[in-house]
Design a protein around this motif. Structure first.
Motif, PDB file in Angstrom:
ATOM      1  N   PHE A  50       0.828  -1.204   0.000  1.00  0.00           N
ATOM      2  CA  PHE A  50       0.000   0.000   0.000  1.00  0.00           C
ATOM      3  C   PHE A  50       0.863   1.255   0.000  1.00  0.00           C
ATOM      4  CE2 PHE A  50      -1.815   3.508   2.449  1.00  0.00           C
ATOM      5  CZ  PHE A  50      -2.830   3.867   1.568  1.00  0.00           C
ATOM      6  N   GLY A  51       1.932   1.257   0.824  1.00  0.00           N
ATOM      7  CA  GLY A  51       2.798   2.429   0.863  1.00  0.00           C
ATOM      8  C   GLY A  51       3.411   2.736  -0.488  1.00  0.00           C
ATOM      9  N   VAL A  52       3.848   1.694  -1.183  1.00  0.00           N
ATOM     10  CA  VAL A  52       4.445   1.876  -2.514  1.00  0.00           C
ATOM     11  C   VAL A  52       3.397   2.374  -3.501  1.00  0.00           C
ATOM     12  CG1 VAL A  52       5.513   0.690  -4.465  1.00  0.00           C
ATOM     13  CG2 VAL A  52       6.234   0.156  -2.126  1.00  0.00           C
ATOM     14  N   THR A  53       2.226   1.739  -3.481  1.00  0.00           N
ATOM     15  CA  THR A  53       1.160   2.126  -4.409  1.00  0.00           C
ATOM     16  C   THR A  53       0.689   3.550  -4.153  1.00  0.00           C
ATOM     17  OG1 THR A  53       0.419  -0.179  -4.469  1.00  0.00           O
ATOM     18  CG2 THR A  53      -1.111   1.484  -5.289  1.00  0.00           C
ATOM     19  N   SER A  54       0.568   3.899  -2.879  1.00  0.00           N
ATOM     20  CA  SER A  54       0.123   5.245  -2.527  1.00  0.00           C
ATOM     21  C   SER A  54       1.113   6.298  -3.004  1.00  0.00           C
ATOM     22  CB  SER A  54      -0.068   5.332  -1.010  1.00  0.00           C
ATOM     23  OG  SER A  54      -0.508   6.614  -0.622  1.00  0.00           O
ATOM     24  N   PHE A  78      -6.621   0.861  -0.800  1.00  0.00           N
ATOM     25  CA  PHE A  78      -6.146   0.538  -2.143  1.00  0.00           C
ATOM     26  C   PHE A  78      -7.098   1.097  -3.209  1.00  0.00           C
ATOM     27  CE2 PHE A  78      -3.341  -2.676  -0.239  1.00  0.00           C
ATOM     28  CZ  PHE A  78      -2.209  -2.520  -1.031  1.00  0.00           C
ATOM     29  N   ALA A  79      -8.416   1.008  -2.937  1.00  0.00           N
ATOM     30  CA  ALA A  79      -9.390   1.531  -3.898  1.00  0.00           C
ATOM     31  C   ALA A  79      -9.229   3.036  -4.072  1.00  0.00           C
ATOM     32  CB  ALA A  79     -10.810   1.199  -3.437  1.00  0.00           C
ATOM     33  N   LEU A  80      -8.985   3.727  -2.975  1.00  0.00           N
ATOM     34  CA  LEU A  80      -8.839   5.180  -3.026  1.00  0.00           C
ATOM     35  C   LEU A  80      -7.604   5.596  -3.815  1.00  0.00           C
ATOM     36  CD1 LEU A  80      -9.670   8.029  -2.093  1.00  0.00           C
ATOM     37  CD2 LEU A  80      -8.325   7.639  -0.016  1.00  0.00           C
ATOM     38  N   VAL A  81      -6.442   5.059  -3.448  1.00  0.00           N
ATOM     39  CA  VAL A  81      -5.211   5.482  -4.131  1.00  0.00           C
ATOM     40  C   VAL A  81      -5.164   4.932  -5.553  1.00  0.00           C
ATOM     41  CG1 VAL A  81      -3.951   5.674  -1.961  1.00  0.00           C
ATOM     42  CG2 VAL A  81      -3.842   3.542  -3.241  1.00  0.00           C
ATOM     43  N   GLY A  82      -5.780   3.787  -5.789  1.00  0.00           N
ATOM     44  CA  GLY A  82      -5.824   3.242  -7.144  1.00  0.00           C
ATOM     45  C   GLY A  82      -6.612   4.133  -8.078  1.00  0.00           C
ATOM     46  N   ALA A  83      -7.767   4.623  -7.592  1.00  0.00           N
ATOM     47  CA  ALA A  83      -8.592   5.516  -8.405  1.00  0.00           C
ATOM     48  C   ALA A  83      -7.902   6.852  -8.623  1.00  0.00           C
ATOM     49  CB  ALA A  83      -9.949   5.720  -7.740  1.00  0.00           C
ATOM     50  N   LEU A  84      -7.256   7.373  -7.589  1.00  0.00           N
ATOM     51  CA  LEU A  84      -6.541   8.644  -7.725  1.00  0.00           C
ATOM     52  C   LEU A  84      -5.366   8.500  -8.686  1.00  0.00           C
ATOM     53  CD1 LEU A  84      -6.477   9.886  -4.012  1.00  0.00           C
ATOM     54  CD2 LEU A  84      -7.905  10.741  -5.879  1.00  0.00           C
ATOM     55  N   GLY A  85      -4.657   7.366  -8.582  1.00  0.00           N
ATOM     56  CA  GLY A  85      -3.519   7.136  -9.462  1.00  0.00           C
ATOM     57  C   GLY A  85      -3.921   6.997 -10.914  1.00  0.00           C
ATOM     58  N   ALA A 174      13.029   3.965  -4.659  1.00  0.00           N
ATOM     59  CA  ALA A 174      14.062   2.973  -4.978  1.00  0.00           C
ATOM     60  C   ALA A 174      13.546   1.894  -5.917  1.00  0.00           C
ATOM     61  CB  ALA A 174      14.572   2.325  -3.690  1.00  0.00           C
ATOM     62  N   LEU A 175      12.213   1.684  -5.918  1.00  0.00           N
ATOM     63  CA  LEU A 175      11.626   0.654  -6.777  1.00  0.00           C
ATOM     64  C   LEU A 175      11.413   1.136  -8.203  1.00  0.00           C
ATOM     65  CD1 LEU A 175       8.971  -0.869  -4.357  1.00  0.00           C
ATOM     66  CD2 LEU A 175      11.085  -1.940  -5.129  1.00  0.00           C
ATOM     67  N   GLY A 176      11.446   2.435  -8.392  1.00  0.00           N
ATOM     68  CA  GLY A 176      11.236   2.971  -9.734  1.00  0.00           C
ATOM     69  C   GLY A 176       9.765   2.972 -10.109  1.00  0.00           C
ATOM     70  N   ASP A 177       9.423   2.367 -11.241  1.00  0.00           N
ATOM     71  CA  ASP A 177       8.044   2.314 -11.734  1.00  0.00           C
ATOM     72  C   ASP A 177       7.242   1.326 -10.880  1.00  0.00           C
ATOM     73  OD1 ASP A 177       5.685   2.384 -13.085  1.00  0.00           O
ATOM     74  OD2 ASP A 177       6.422   1.401 -14.909  1.00  0.00           O
ATOM     75  N   THR A 178       6.429   1.843  -9.966  1.00  0.00           N
ATOM     76  CA  THR A 178       5.679   0.973  -9.060  1.00  0.00           C
ATOM     77  C   THR A 178       4.613   0.166  -9.782  1.00  0.00           C
ATOM     78  OG1 THR A 178       4.182   2.813  -8.541  1.00  0.00           O
ATOM     79  CG2 THR A 178       6.075   2.484  -7.091  1.00  0.00           C
ATOM     80  N   ASP A 179       4.092   0.677 -10.891  1.00  0.00           N
ATOM     81  CA  ASP A 179       3.059  -0.065 -11.631  1.00  0.00           C
ATOM     82  C   ASP A 179       3.606  -1.384 -12.163  1.00  0.00           C
ATOM     83  OD1 ASP A 179       1.229   1.910 -11.152  1.00  0.00           O
ATOM     84  OD2 ASP A 179       1.568   2.941 -13.069  1.00  0.00           O
ATOM     85  N   ALA A 180       4.887  -1.399 -12.524  1.00  0.00           N
ATOM     86  CA  ALA A 180       5.482  -2.597 -13.115  1.00  0.00           C
ATOM     87  C   ALA A 180       5.561  -3.753 -12.119  1.00  0.00           C
ATOM     88  CB  ALA A 180       6.883  -2.274 -13.637  1.00  0.00           C
ATOM     89  N   TRP A 181       5.545  -3.442 -10.826  1.00  0.00           N
ATOM     90  CA  TRP A 181       5.634  -4.481  -9.808  1.00  0.00           C
ATOM     91  C   TRP A 181       4.283  -5.107  -9.490  1.00  0.00           C
ATOM     92  CZ3 TRP A 181      10.219  -5.915  -7.195  1.00  0.00           C
ATOM     93  CH2 TRP A 181      11.345  -5.168  -7.544  1.00  0.00           C
ATOM     94  N   GLY A 182       3.204  -4.440  -9.861  1.00  0.00           N
ATOM     95  CA  GLY A 182       1.863  -4.979  -9.613  1.00  0.00           C
ATOM     96  C   GLY A 182       1.512  -5.077  -8.143  1.00  0.00           C
ATOM     97  N   LEU A 183       2.127  -4.232  -7.305  1.00  0.00           N
ATOM     98  CA  LEU A 183       1.884  -4.303  -5.867  1.00  0.00           C
ATOM     99  C   LEU A 183       0.484  -3.833  -5.473  1.00  0.00           C
ATOM    100  CD1 LEU A 183       5.329  -3.010  -4.569  1.00  0.00           C
ATOM    101  CD2 LEU A 183       4.477  -5.362  -4.557  1.00  0.00           C
TER     102      LEU A 183
END
Length: 257
Positions: A50-54, A78-85, A174-183
Motif C-alpha cells: 500500500f505504501g508503494v502504491t500510494s 487501495f481503492a482510493l489510491v488506485g482511483a486517484l492514481g 528505490a523501486l522505480g516504476d511501481t506499476d510494473a511491480w503490480g503491488l
C-alpha cells in the motif's frame, strides 16, 4: 453446545451463526494468540504494497501514513489510491472507498454482542473492526477467546500495517516504476483470499459473481472509482431476484393443487 441464533450477513442473507459465550468450551490462549498473530503478520506485511502504491499515485509519505493510521481498512485504502492514481475524480474515489468500508459496520453490529465490551471501550475497538479481526473473532468458541483473538489480531495488524506503510512509501523511489511491480493487487488479493471461504451459499456466490461481472464490464467505460460503486449493486439485485423467486414459489404450488 454453542448457542445458535438467526443472524444476518453483510449481504442481508439470514443464516445460523455461532455466538461465543462464557458457557462455551474454552480454547487454549496459546492457540488463539498463534492464530491471531499468523493473520496479523501475514496481512500486515501487505502494508508495504500500500505504501508503494500510494506513493506511486502521487500521495506524500505523510498522506500515506495518515490514511493507514486513521482509515485502516486495506481494501478501501487501495481503492482510493488506485482511483486517484488512474486520474479518477477525488469524490468518486472517496465514494468507492467509503462503500467498500461500509461492510465493517455490519461486522460491528455482530461483534458488539460477541465481544460485549463496555460503552467506553467500543469507540476504540471500532477502529480495529476489519475483515481480519472479524474472521479471527468469529472463529472463537467463547467470549474470552474472542476478545483475545480480536485484540491480538488488531494490535499486531495495526502496528505492522502502519510500519510497513511507512517503509513502502519511503522505499517507493528505490523501486522505480511501481506499476510494473503490480503491488496494487496485493491488498485486494489478500481480501479475496479471506472472503472466498465465507461464500458458502448459492446467493452469496451469485452476488460475488455478479459484482465481478459488473466491475469488469464497466471498468473500460466508466471513470476510475465508479465501477466499484456499480459493483455494489450486485447484492441488492441478487436479493431482489431471490425474493421474487420466493414469492413466486408459493403461487406455483397453489396453482398445482
Amino acid at each position: 453446545m454453542p448457542e445458535q441464533i438467526e443472524q444476518t450477513t453483510s449481504h442481508g442473507i439470514p443464516g445460523p451463526q455461532r455466538v461465543p459465550s462464557e458457557a462455551s468450551p474454552g480454547k487454549p490462549e496459546a492457540a488463539v494468540i498463534r492464530d491471531a498473530l499468523g493473520v496479523g503478520v501475514a496481512v500486515g506485511l501487505s502494508g508495504f504494497a500500500f505504501g508503494v502504491t500510494s506513493a506511486g499515485a502521487g500521495l506524500s509519505v505523510l498522506q500515506s501514513c495518515l490514511l493507514s493510521l486513521f482509515v485502516f481498512t486495506g481494501a478501501s485504502q487501495f481503492a482510493l489510491v488506485g482511483a486517484l492514481g488512474a486520474g479518477g475524480n477525488p469524490f468518486a474515489a472517496a465514494a468507492g472507498a467509503f462503500f467498500l468500508g461500509v461492510r465493517n459496520s455490519f461486522y460491528g453490529l455482530r461483534l458488539s454482542g460477541v465481544l460485549g465490551y463496555r460503552a467506553v471501550v467500543k469507540p476504540f475497538a471500532a477502529h480495529w473492526i476489519i475483515d481480519e479481526t472479524s474472521a479471527v473473532t468469529f472463529a472463537q468458541p467463547d467470549r474470552r477467546s474472542a476478545r483475545l483473538g480480536f485484540t491480538v489480531t488488531g494490535l499486531s495488524l495495526y502496528v505492522l500495517w502502519n510500519l510497513t506503510t511507512l517503509a513502502g512509501a519511503l522505499g517507493a523511489e528505490a523501486l522505480g516504476d511501481t506499476d510494473a511491480w503490480g503491488l496494487d493487487a496485493a491488498g485486494p488479493a489478500a481480501f479475496l483470499a479471506l472472503l472466498g471461504p465465507m461464500l458458502k451459499t448459492t446467493v452469496e456466490r451469485a452476488a460475488a459473481g455478479l459484482a465481478v461481472v459488473l466491475m469488469l464490464g464497466t471498468f473500460p467505460v466508466l471513470p476510475a472509482g465508479v465501477p466499484v460503486l456499480v459493483s455494489a449493486l450486485a447484492a441488492p439485485a441478487v436479493l431482489m431476484a431471490r425474493g421474487a423467486r420466493s414469492r413466486k414459489a408459493p403461487t406455483s404450488r397453489e396453482e398445482s393443487r
